[in-house]
Scaffold this motif. Structure first.
Motif, mmCIF file in Angstrom:
data_model
loop_
_atom_site.group_PDB
_atom_site.id
_atom_site.type_symbol
_atom_site.label_atom_id
_atom_site.label_comp_id
_atom_site.label_asym_id
_atom_site.label_seq_id
_atom_site.Cartn_x
_atom_site.Cartn_y
_atom_site.Cartn_z
ATOM 1 N N PHE A 1 5.175 10.140 -6.598
ATOM 2 C CA PHE A 1 6.471 10.321 -7.240
ATOM 3 C C PHE A 1 6.400 10.068 -8.742
ATOM 4 O O PHE A 1 7.221 10.582 -9.490
ATOM 5 C CB PHE A 1 7.513 9.404 -6.605
ATOM 6 C CG PHE A 1 7.942 9.821 -5.217
ATOM 7 C CD1 PHE A 1 7.105 10.505 -4.357
ATOM 8 C CD2 PHE A 1 9.198 9.516 -4.764
ATOM 9 C CE1 PHE A 1 7.500 10.880 -3.081
ATOM 10 C CE2 PHE A 1 9.619 9.880 -3.494
ATOM 11 C CZ PHE A 1 8.772 10.563 -2.654
ATOM 12 N N GLY A 2 5.427 9.293 -9.185
ATOM 13 C CA GLY A 2 5.283 8.997 -10.608
ATOM 14 C C GLY A 2 4.401 9.986 -11.355
ATOM 15 O O GLY A 2 4.258 9.910 -12.565
ATOM 16 N N ASN B 1 11.964 8.935 1.643
ATOM 17 C CA ASN B 1 12.184 8.362 0.316
ATOM 18 C C ASN B 1 12.393 9.422 -0.761
ATOM 19 O O ASN B 1 12.223 9.142 -1.944
ATOM 20 C CB ASN B 1 11.014 7.444 -0.056
ATOM 21 C CG ASN B 1 11.110 6.113 0.619
ATOM 22 O OD1 ASN B 1 11.776 5.217 0.136
ATOM 23 N ND2 ASN B 1 10.454 5.972 1.769
ATOM 24 N N GLY B 2 12.730 10.630 -0.357
ATOM 25 C CA GLY B 2 13.047 11.654 -1.341
ATOM 26 C C GLY B 2 11.972 12.684 -1.574
ATOM 27 O O GLY B 2 12.048 13.451 -2.526
ATOM 28 N N GLY B 3 10.984 12.730 -0.708
ATOM 29 C CA GLY B 3 9.947 13.742 -0.840
ATOM 30 C C GLY B 3 10.206 14.930 0.064
ATOM 31 O O GLY B 3 10.851 14.798 1.104
ATOM 32 N N ARG B 4 9.730 16.087 -0.354
ATOM 33 C CA ARG B 4 9.784 17.280 0.493
ATOM 34 C C ARG B 4 8.370 17.478 1.030
ATOM 35 O O ARG B 4 7.453 17.743 0.279
ATOM 36 C CB ARG B 4 10.245 18.488 -0.328
ATOM 37 C CG ARG B 4 10.561 19.701 0.539
ATOM 38 C CD ARG B 4 11.159 20.856 -0.249
ATOM 39 N NE ARG B 4 10.203 21.403 -1.181
ATOM 40 C CZ ARG B 4 10.297 21.396 -2.516
ATOM 41 N NH1 ARG B 4 11.350 20.835 -3.073
ATOM 42 N NH2 ARG B 4 9.377 21.916 -3.286
ATOM 43 N N VAL B 5 8.228 17.298 2.331
ATOM 44 C CA VAL B 5 6.925 17.328 2.989
ATOM 45 C C VAL B 5 6.944 18.420 4.057
ATOM 46 O O VAL B 5 7.882 18.464 4.861
ATOM 47 C CB VAL B 5 6.613 15.954 3.644
ATOM 48 C CG1 VAL B 5 5.262 15.977 4.343
ATOM 49 C CG2 VAL B 5 6.678 14.828 2.617
ATOM 50 N N VAL C 1 0.838 -1.203 0.000
ATOM 51 C CA VAL C 1 0.000 0.000 0.000
ATOM 52 C C VAL C 1 0.873 1.254 0.000
ATOM 53 O O VAL C 1 0.607 2.195 -0.751
ATOM 54 C CB VAL C 1 -0.974 -0.003 1.199
ATOM 55 C CG1 VAL C 1 -1.837 1.252 1.191
ATOM 56 C CG2 VAL C 1 -1.852 -1.250 1.175
ATOM 57 N N PHE C 2 1.928 1.268 0.821
ATOM 58 C CA PHE C 2 2.792 2.450 0.813
ATOM 59 C C PHE C 2 3.430 2.645 -0.555
ATOM 60 O O PHE C 2 3.532 3.774 -1.043
ATOM 61 C CB PHE C 2 3.879 2.404 1.895
ATOM 62 C CG PHE C 2 4.810 3.585 1.779
ATOM 63 C CD1 PHE C 2 4.382 4.852 2.155
ATOM 64 C CD2 PHE C 2 6.077 3.437 1.238
ATOM 65 C CE1 PHE C 2 5.209 5.966 2.004
ATOM 66 C CE2 PHE C 2 6.910 4.542 1.085
ATOM 67 C CZ PHE C 2 6.474 5.807 1.473
ATOM 68 N N SER C 3 3.857 1.576 -1.188
ATOM 69 C CA SER C 3 4.447 1.686 -2.525
ATOM 70 C C SER C 3 3.453 2.285 -3.512
ATOM 71 O O SER C 3 3.825 3.086 -4.368
ATOM 72 C CB SER C 3 4.910 0.319 -3.034
ATOM 73 O OG SER C 3 5.992 -0.137 -2.269
ATOM 74 N N ALA C 4 2.196 1.903 -3.396
ATOM 75 C CA ALA C 4 1.166 2.456 -4.280
ATOM 76 C C ALA C 4 1.016 3.966 -4.049
ATOM 77 O O ALA C 4 0.882 4.746 -5.006
ATOM 78 C CB ALA C 4 -0.163 1.745 -4.057
ATOM 79 N N ILE C 5 1.058 4.385 -2.788
ATOM 80 C CA ILE C 5 0.960 5.810 -2.456
ATOM 81 C C ILE C 5 2.180 6.544 -3.012
ATOM 82 O O ILE C 5 2.052 7.569 -3.695
ATOM 83 C CB ILE C 5 0.837 6.010 -0.930
ATOM 84 C CG1 ILE C 5 -0.511 5.482 -0.436
ATOM 85 C CG2 ILE C 5 1.025 7.486 -0.555
ATOM 86 C CD1 ILE C 5 -0.640 5.401 1.085
ATOM 87 N N LYS C 6 3.348 6.014 -2.735
ATOM 88 C CA LYS C 6 4.587 6.643 -3.199
ATOM 89 C C LYS C 6 4.618 6.736 -4.721
ATOM 90 O O LYS C 6 4.951 7.784 -5.283
ATOM 91 C CB LYS C 6 5.793 5.857 -2.686
ATOM 92 C CG LYS C 6 7.122 6.479 -3.046
ATOM 93 C CD LYS C 6 8.251 5.688 -2.443
ATOM 94 C CE LYS C 6 9.222 5.372 -3.538
ATOM 95 N NZ LYS C 6 10.219 4.410 -3.221
ATOM 96 N N VAL D 1 2.602 18.237 -5.582
ATOM 97 C CA VAL D 1 2.043 17.180 -6.433
ATOM 98 C C VAL D 1 0.607 16.882 -6.016
ATOM 99 O O VAL D 1 -0.289 16.776 -6.861
ATOM 100 C CB VAL D 1 2.907 15.898 -6.373
ATOM 101 C CG1 VAL D 1 2.209 14.737 -7.068
ATOM 102 C CG2 VAL D 1 4.276 16.153 -6.991
ATOM 103 N N LEU D 2 0.370 16.771 -4.707
ATOM 104 C CA LEU D 2 -0.984 16.476 -4.232
ATOM 105 C C LEU D 2 -1.947 17.617 -4.550
ATOM 106 O O LEU D 2 -3.106 17.369 -4.904
ATOM 107 C CB LEU D 2 -0.963 16.167 -2.735
ATOM 108 C CG LEU D 2 -0.255 14.849 -2.380
ATOM 109 C CD1 LEU D 2 -0.055 14.734 -0.876
ATOM 110 C CD2 LEU D 2 -1.009 13.658 -2.931
#
Length: 136
Positions: free
Chosen positions: A12-13, A126-130, A3-8, A57-58
């Motif tokens: 990111f994609g 994982n490389g995001g700016r939050v 699930v986290f991979s799907a969110i990421k 992105v969001l």
């Protein structure tokens, strides 16, 4: 895929995340000339890439969808809905397990708040700016 991979991957994609720079091929340091060894390794190149602006992105995804009435900045359910990911309790339980939640996985407000913060922290890791207010 978790699930986290799907969110990421959804964040990111997304085209708003920017295009990743081409990655150099790995170099065998024992046989390559010194000049070729000066090329950054895959790990160095990946860590030097610009971070993905998660909030930006969001916001763009929200705009693309006509600004649905979703509180994705603090709600894990709304974040998942925005990304068109199943937000059912079973999927959130799976996400909680992936991210190491140790409390009762009953869909409580406590679990959901923890999940949102943990997802944002994991995106940052994982490389995001939050923004900090989305992680604490």
């Amino acid at each position: 895929m978790g699930v986290f991979s799907a969110i990421k991957n959804a964040i990111f994609g997304h085209p708003a995340a920017g295009q990743a720079a081409p990655q150099p091929a790995p170099v065998d340091a024992t046989t390559a000339p010194a000049q070729a060894r000066a090329v950054p390794t895959l790990t160095e190149a990946a860590t030097s890439a610009a971070p993905v602006d998660v909030e930006g992105v969001l916001n763009e995804i929200s705009a693309d969808k006509g600004h649905p009435d979703l509180n994705w900045k603090s709600s894990i359910v709304d974040l998942m809905k925005l990304l068109s990911i199943d937000s059912s309790l079973s999927n959130r339980e799976e996400l909680a397990t992936e991210l190491g939640y140790t409390g009762d996985k009953n869909g409580s407000a406590e679990m959901n708040i923890w999940l949102h913060k943990a997802v944002m922290k994991a995106l940052a890791d994982n490389g995001g700016r939050v923004p900090a207010n989305m992680m604490d």
